[in-house]
Design a protein around this motif. Structure first.
Motif, PDB file in Angstrom:
ATOM      1  N   TRP A 137      -3.554  -7.706  -0.617  1.00 54.61           N
ATOM      2  CA  TRP A 137      -3.180  -6.768  -1.687  1.00 54.61           C
ATOM      3  C   TRP A 137      -3.520  -7.331  -3.066  1.00 54.61           C
ATOM      4  O   TRP A 137      -3.281  -8.510  -3.345  1.00 54.61           O
TER       5      TRP A 137
ATOM      6  N   LEU B  44      -1.142  -4.460 -12.756  1.00 55.37           N
ATOM      7  CA  LEU B  44       0.001  -4.738 -11.869  1.00 55.37           C
ATOM      8  C   LEU B  44       0.817  -5.932 -12.331  1.00 55.37           C
ATOM      9  O   LEU B  44       1.965  -6.100 -11.948  1.00 55.37           O
TER      10      LEU B  44
ATOM     11  N   TYR C   7       2.738   1.356  -3.650  1.00 57.52           N
ATOM     12  CA  TYR C   7       1.875   1.662  -4.803  1.00 57.52           C
ATOM     13  C   TYR C   7       1.025   2.908  -4.585  1.00 57.52           C
ATOM     14  O   TYR C   7       0.569   3.527  -5.545  1.00 57.52           O
TER      15      TYR C   7
ATOM     16  N   HIS D  58      -5.634  -6.202  -7.193  1.00 54.50           N
ATOM     17  CA  HIS D  58      -6.119  -5.209  -8.152  1.00 54.50           C
ATOM     18  C   HIS D  58      -7.234  -4.309  -7.610  1.00 54.50           C
ATOM     19  O   HIS D  58      -7.406  -3.194  -8.074  1.00 54.50           O
TER      20      HIS D  58
ATOM     21  N   TYR E 258      -5.631  -1.459  -5.295  1.00 56.52           N
ATOM     22  CA  TYR E 258      -4.803  -0.612  -6.151  1.00 56.52           C
ATOM     23  C   TYR E 258      -5.674   0.319  -6.999  1.00 56.52           C
ATOM     24  O   TYR E 258      -5.460   1.526  -7.053  1.00 56.52           O
TER      25      TYR E 258
ATOM     26  N   GLY F 182      -6.974  -2.666 -12.236  1.00 51.95           N
ATOM     27  CA  GLY F 182      -5.802  -2.869 -11.376  1.00 51.95           C
ATOM     28  C   GLY F 182      -4.977  -4.092 -11.751  1.00 51.95           C
ATOM     29  O   GLY F 182      -3.838  -4.251 -11.304  1.00 51.95           O
TER      30      GLY F 182
ATOM     31  N   ARG G  64       0.840  -1.208   0.000  1.00 47.69           N
ATOM     32  CA  ARG G  64       0.000   0.000   0.000  1.00 47.69           C
ATOM     33  C   ARG G  64       0.870   1.251   0.000  1.00 47.69           C
ATOM     34  O   ARG G  64       0.587   2.232  -0.681  1.00 47.69           O
TER      35      ARG G  64
END
Ligand SMILES: O[C@H]1[C@H](O)[C@@H](O)[C@H](O)[C@@H](O)[C@H]1O
Ligand SMILES: [Fe+2]
Ligand SMILES: [Fe+2]
Length: 302
Positions: free
Chosen positions: A209, A144, A78, A211, A214, A141, A75
């Motif tokens: 964590w 990534l 990103y 998509h 993010y 997301g 976190r």
């Protein structure tokens, strides 16, 4: 004949057409298929088939590595959004090359899934343009996975999400693999509330964590004008333990309870629109470009 079925999270109608097959019909007329394109029921993680071993292995790795410390680090890293500058539509096109290894129901490039979801919602909720756009962007997301975004492994990008920092609920897919996660043995993190308190609100809960979180950060930090329900959908759409199994409700606050209603509407389209039927991208592109212009800046920081 119309029969009402009460599911835990939805009141759906089943129409029997000419006494033949049963189809599930949602509020606006979207027909939910009984089986996915591989001939199995949706989200059946045990059903034998070509995809099953890969999907199970995906969840094994995911459950071993998603720890409280890992999520905190991701976190922070990103959240800086200092990797790429591009528009929402450019990002959609990047998903042409992305296939999700966690998904038992779909092996098409992700751009198909975005358009299928958005178009299915658009048919049933023609006036909720914010929800169409939410359908289009909810999985962006997943970039990534690509080199310019750090090329994260699949286990750190896709699949269902769940809170870290408190006990992993039994309803999470392939729950048994959490026994190999160090947090499973950490008394600070392995109780019902763990690092959290009753009714604290999901905003203060750290989710595994991937998509969802993010894309939530991207949308929020780039100052989208989408309503809060859209941000909630983006952030928690993979949180099946909550929106399907009703676990972790003790962490929600009043606003979460409100927003969850829209997420439950959204989920039907996200899940059941997955099919081999392709959408003509060029045909629908002008409509979605107009929505992007309405709710987002021309270029975003990713
Ligand atoms: O495999 C799928 C896929 O990764 C989706 O994007 C996610 O939202 C779902 O929760 C997951 O089950
Ligand atoms: Fe997703
Ligand atoms: Fe999706």
């Amino acid at each position: 004949m119309t029969i009402l079925i009460h599911q835990p999270d939805v009141v759906a109608e089943v129409e029997e057409k000419n006494g033949a097959e049963e189809e599930l019909v949602l509020d606006g007329g979207f027909v939910v298929p009984n089986i996915n394109s591989f001939g199995q029921t949706f989200r059946d993680y045990e059903a034998e088939g070509d995809r099953q071993p890969g999907v199970e292995n995906f969840y094994k790795t995911n459950h071993i590595h998603q720890t409280y410390d890992f999520v905190k680090r991701m976190r922070q890293e990103y959240g800086q959004l200092n990797r790429v500058e591009m528009s929402i539509w450019e990002c959609c096109e990047l998903l042409n090359d992305v296939v999700d290894e966690s998904d038992p129901d779909l092996d098409e490039p992700q751009i198909e899934h975005l358009l299928q979801t958005a178009e299915a919602i658009r048919k049933d909720y023609p006036d909720e343009d914010w929800l169409h756009l939410t359908g289009l962007i909810h999985d962006l997301g997943k970039v990534l996975l690509l080199p310019s975004f750090g090329e994260l492994p699949q286990w750190a990008v896709v699949g269902d999400t769940y809170p870290v920092g408190c006990a992993f609920d039994e309803s999470i897919v392939h729950h048994k693999y959490f026994k190999e996660n160090p947090d499973y043995y950490n008394p600070d993190y392995n109780t019902k509330y763990g690092a959290y308190s009753p009714g604290c609100g999901l905003d203060s809960v750290m989710m595994s964590w991937g998509h969802d979180d993010y894309m939530y950060l991207v949308a929020k930090e780039n100052k989208t004008t989408l309503p809060s329900a859209a941000l909630f959908i983006i952030r928690y759409h993979s949180f099946y333990a909550l929106h399907r199994a009703e676990a972790y409700k003790h962490l929600m606050n009043e606003q979460d309870v409100e927003d969850l209603k829209w997420l439950q509407v959204f989920n039907k389209y996200d899940l059941y629109s997955k099919s081999k039927v392709r959408i003509d991208v060029e045909k629908v592109k002008p409509y979605y470009l107009s929505l992007i212009e309405k709710y987002f800046p021309a270029k975003l920081k990713w």
